[in-house]
Design a protein around this motif. Structure first.
Motif, mmCIF file in Angstrom:
data_model
loop_
_atom_site.group_PDB
_atom_site.id
_atom_site.type_symbol
_atom_site.label_atom_id
_atom_site.label_comp_id
_atom_site.label_asym_id
_atom_site.label_seq_id
_atom_site.Cartn_x
_atom_site.Cartn_y
_atom_site.Cartn_z
ATOM 1 N N PHE A 80 15.169 63.497 -50.146
ATOM 2 C CA PHE A 80 15.847 63.170 -48.883
ATOM 3 C C PHE A 80 16.145 61.695 -48.712
ATOM 4 O O PHE A 80 16.878 61.308 -47.799
ATOM 5 C CB PHE A 80 15.085 63.717 -47.674
ATOM 6 C CG PHE A 80 13.649 63.293 -47.589
ATOM 7 C CD1 PHE A 80 12.656 64.039 -48.199
ATOM 8 C CD2 PHE A 80 13.292 62.162 -46.887
ATOM 9 C CE1 PHE A 80 11.329 63.666 -48.122
ATOM 10 C CE2 PHE A 80 11.961 61.779 -46.790
ATOM 11 C CZ PHE A 80 10.976 62.541 -47.416
ATOM 12 N N HIS B 217 18.979 65.556 -44.242
ATOM 13 C CA HIS B 217 17.872 64.607 -44.309
ATOM 14 C C HIS B 217 16.773 64.964 -43.308
ATOM 15 O O HIS B 217 15.596 65.035 -43.654
ATOM 16 C CB HIS B 217 18.371 63.176 -44.053
ATOM 17 C CG HIS B 217 17.259 62.188 -43.875
ATOM 18 N ND1 HIS B 217 16.789 61.834 -42.627
ATOM 19 C CD2 HIS B 217 16.482 61.542 -44.764
ATOM 20 C CE1 HIS B 217 15.775 60.987 -42.779
ATOM 21 N NE2 HIS B 217 15.577 60.786 -44.063
ATOM 22 N N THR C 152 6.234 50.304 -55.878
ATOM 23 C CA THR C 152 6.342 49.422 -54.717
ATOM 24 C C THR C 152 4.967 48.882 -54.298
ATOM 25 O O THR C 152 4.828 47.700 -54.001
ATOM 26 C CB THR C 152 6.947 50.194 -53.532
ATOM 27 O OG1 THR C 152 6.264 51.440 -53.425
ATOM 28 C CG2 THR C 152 8.421 50.443 -53.721
ATOM 29 N N LEU D 205 3.426 45.122 -54.433
ATOM 30 C CA LEU D 205 2.936 44.457 -53.215
ATOM 31 C C LEU D 205 1.573 43.804 -53.486
ATOM 32 O O LEU D 205 1.348 42.642 -53.130
ATOM 33 C CB LEU D 205 2.828 45.477 -52.071
ATOM 34 C CG LEU D 205 2.010 45.021 -50.854
ATOM 35 C CD1 LEU D 205 2.616 43.792 -50.196
ATOM 36 C CD2 LEU D 205 1.899 46.138 -49.815
HETATM 37 C C1 HEM Z 1 4.862 48.266 -50.395
HETATM 38 C C2 HEM Z 1 5.140 49.514 -50.576
HETATM 39 C C3 HEM Z 1 6.427 50.163 -50.153
HETATM 40 C C4 HEM Z 1 7.640 49.608 -49.845
HETATM 41 C C5 HEM Z 1 8.026 48.129 -49.859
HETATM 42 C C6 HEM Z 1 8.521 50.709 -49.490
HETATM 43 C C7 HEM Z 1 9.832 50.550 -49.083
HETATM 44 C C8 HEM Z 1 10.645 51.568 -48.638
HETATM 45 C C9 HEM Z 1 11.957 51.390 -48.077
HETATM 46 C C10 HEM Z 1 12.668 50.052 -47.908
HETATM 47 C C11 HEM Z 1 12.441 52.617 -47.741
HETATM 48 C C12 HEM Z 1 13.791 52.908 -47.078
HETATM 49 C C13 HEM Z 1 14.809 53.310 -48.081
HETATM 50 C C14 HEM Z 1 16.201 53.427 -47.504
HETATM 51 O O1 HEM Z 1 16.446 53.180 -46.301
HETATM 52 O O2 HEM Z 1 17.110 53.770 -48.265
HETATM 53 C C15 HEM Z 1 11.442 53.575 -48.128
HETATM 54 C C16 HEM Z 1 11.587 54.940 -47.981
HETATM 55 C C17 HEM Z 1 10.623 55.836 -48.407
HETATM 56 N N1 HEM Z 1 9.355 55.542 -48.860
HETATM 57 FE FE1 HEM Z 1 8.558 53.712 -49.116
HETATM 58 N N2 HEM Z 1 7.844 51.882 -49.608
HETATM 59 C C18 HEM Z 1 6.567 51.605 -50.003
HETATM 60 C C19 HEM Z 1 5.552 52.494 -50.217
HETATM 61 C C20 HEM Z 1 5.675 53.853 -50.120
HETATM 62 C C21 HEM Z 1 4.619 54.809 -50.359
HETATM 63 C C22 HEM Z 1 3.173 54.455 -50.727
HETATM 64 C C23 HEM Z 1 5.169 56.042 -50.214
HETATM 65 C C24 HEM Z 1 4.563 57.402 -50.346
HETATM 66 C C25 HEM Z 1 3.592 57.742 -51.065
HETATM 67 C C26 HEM Z 1 6.561 55.874 -49.853
HETATM 68 C C27 HEM Z 1 7.449 56.890 -49.608
HETATM 69 C C28 HEM Z 1 8.720 56.728 -49.134
HETATM 70 C C29 HEM Z 1 9.614 57.837 -48.854
HETATM 71 C C30 HEM Z 1 9.295 59.317 -49.011
HETATM 72 C C31 HEM Z 1 10.809 57.279 -48.387
HETATM 73 C C32 HEM Z 1 12.075 58.026 -47.971
HETATM 74 C C33 HEM Z 1 12.187 58.148 -46.484
HETATM 75 C C34 HEM Z 1 13.499 58.759 -46.033
HETATM 76 O O3 HEM Z 1 14.491 58.708 -46.762
HETATM 77 O O4 HEM Z 1 13.510 59.334 -44.940
HETATM 78 N N3 HEM Z 1 6.831 54.526 -49.804
HETATM 79 N N4 HEM Z 1 10.348 52.915 -48.638
#
Ligand code: HEM
Length: 398
Positions: free
Chosen positions: A80, A88, A237, A241
């Motif tokens: 998604f 979404h 990610t 960090l």
């Molecule tokens: C420092 C760590 C992390 C950073 C900097 C980060 C950054 C981001 C960013 C910027 C987005 C938005 C993407 C967009 O708008 O296109 C995102 C979405 C997402 N992140 Fe993270 N993330 C991190 C850690 C995690 C972790 C630990 C998980 C799960 C185990 C995770 C799961 C997700 C998921 C599932 C989305 C999609 C949400 C959506 O599309 O509705 N992230 N992340």
């Protein structure tokens, strides 16, 4: 002054993108890279507005610049993250049922246990690789714990996910090894799903299989896409960090003393690292209509990158933005773009913050001070993610 060229594939940009970001914000807030066929937004206000405007800035072609994953099939591997409403909302809603704040909070004791396990080995040696021995293993362990990958398989799953994101200099696409790793991971998760369907456990995969809202369920393909997304979005990610926090505190001894003298400031350490040098530097979007900004029109159907890393250094929002400052006020930190904004706001933000807090707290509890061997530092080369592959560290135990 030299011509302004920005390409996220250049190793020079991986080394230090910030002077280029500054020029983009000042000289070309609507930047066009003709050779690679994309536009770039770098000012905080423009990046935030684009994140929030998911109609004109669509996620339906994915969020990566890499040609192999850019296109209408991106959701097959990015779930998604690469879908627009209403699809979404349906997927995110169903997944959120399994991925609850309670489920995340319950992981804290286990995250502490895993951290101590890795840390004990590393500290026993006195000198270790902060990435290979700690930061690179913990996030994948946590995701594996959450989704139910058994301990015996974790090293292999981590190796495959590292291959997925590695990029070679000058190549603006996914290398063969990355594509092969993707296929292997898909097969692995398909197998895991079949096992959980036959014999459910209390892991997230079993919860997703059982999730039903008003007769609506996730298909196997959808669950696999989500498991894949967890690896790509949540593994690299968080590793980056942690290592970025370790590196910048080392480079700024005054700030390091502040947090090593007062562990209550770990959250400030995490938030300032997320702002100053975030692991996700950019997210791509597809324009669905002409968009005019600062007198320039981006036509419909174009690729636009939202430069999160540049937005976080915008002096229009952050005072003295190029200074790593653990005393930065909350009102500034609340505006960091590192987890995105709007409907796609990072689903794992609280998990990432929890992992980082537990790991850095444990480090401060066991380490009085440390040094990094600058001659052994190696950067990761990737278009979206920024951080280190190796950080040779020597610690002074408490
Ligand atoms: C420092 C760590 C992390 C950073 C900097 C980060 C950054 C981001 C960013 C910027 C987005 C938005 C993407 C967009 O708008 O296109 C995102 C979405 C997402 N992140 Fe993270 N993330 C991190 C850690 C995690 C972790 C630990 C998980 C799960 C185990 C995770 C799961 C997700 C998921 C599932 C989305 C999609 C949400 C959506 O599309 O509705 N992230 N992340």
């Amino acid at each position: 002054m030299s011509a302004l060229i920005y390409s996220p594939y250049e190793y020079e940009i991986h080394e230090d993108p910030y002077p280029t970001y500054q020029r983009l914000r000042d000289e070309a807030p609507v930047y066009r890279n003709e050779a690679s066929g994309f536009w770039a937004l770098s000012r905080h206000a423009d990046v935030v507005d684009a994140f929030r405007d998911n109609v004109r800035f669509s996620s339906s072609y994915g969020v990566s610049l890499d040609a192999a994953v850019w296109g209408p099939n991106a959701h097959r591997t990015m779930s998604f993250l690469a879908l627009d409403p209403p699809m979404h909302g349906r997927m995110r809603g169903l997944v959120s049922r399994g991925f609850t704040p309670r489920r995340v909070a319950e992981l804290e004791p286990r995250i502490r246990e895993l951290t101590r396990k890795h840390l004990e080995v590393a500290l026993g040696r006195g000198s270790f690789d902060f990435v290979g021995d700690l930061a690179g293993t913990l996030p994948m362990d946590v995701i594996s714990e959450l989704v139910g990958v058994p301990e015996a398989d974790r090293d292999e799953v981590r190796r495959l996910s590292d291959l997925l994101v590695h990029r070679e200099e000058g190549r603006d696409d996914v290398p063969v090894a990355g594509v092969e790793a993707a296929f292997t991971l898909v097969a692995y998760y398909a197998d895991m799903l079949a096992q959980r369907r036959a014999q459910p456990t209390d892991d997230l995969t079993s919860a997703l299989l059982a999730t039903e809202v008003a007769g609506d369920r996730l298909t196997d393909e959808e669950i696999m896409g989500f498991l894949f997304l967890m690896v790509v979005a949540g593994n690299e990610t968080t590793t980056k960090l942690l290592a970025n926090a370790w590196y910048w505190a080392w480079r700024n001894p005054g700030e390091r003393t502040k947090v090593f003298g007062d562990p209550a400031r770990v959250s400030a350490w995490i938030e300032e690292t997320l702002r100053y040098d975030t692991s996700t530097q950019l997210l791509a979007r597809l324009t669905t209509a002409d968009v005019t900004l600062h007198g320039t029109t981006i036509p419909a159907g174009e690729r636009v990158v939202l430069l999160v890393g540049a937005a976080n250094r915008d002096e229009r929002v952050f005072h003295d933005p190029d200074r790593y400052n653990l005393d930065r006020p909350d009102r500034e930190l609340q505006q960091i773009a590192s987890f995105g904004f709007g409907r796609h706001f990072c689903l794992g933000a609280s998990l990432a913050r929890l992992e980082a807090r537990v790991c850095l707290e444990e480090l401060i509890a066991h380490v009085a001070d440390y040094d990094i061997d600058s001659s052994g530092i190696v950067r990761v080369h990737n278009v979206n993610v920024r951080g280190f592959a190796t950080l040779p560290t020597t610690v002074v135990p408490r």
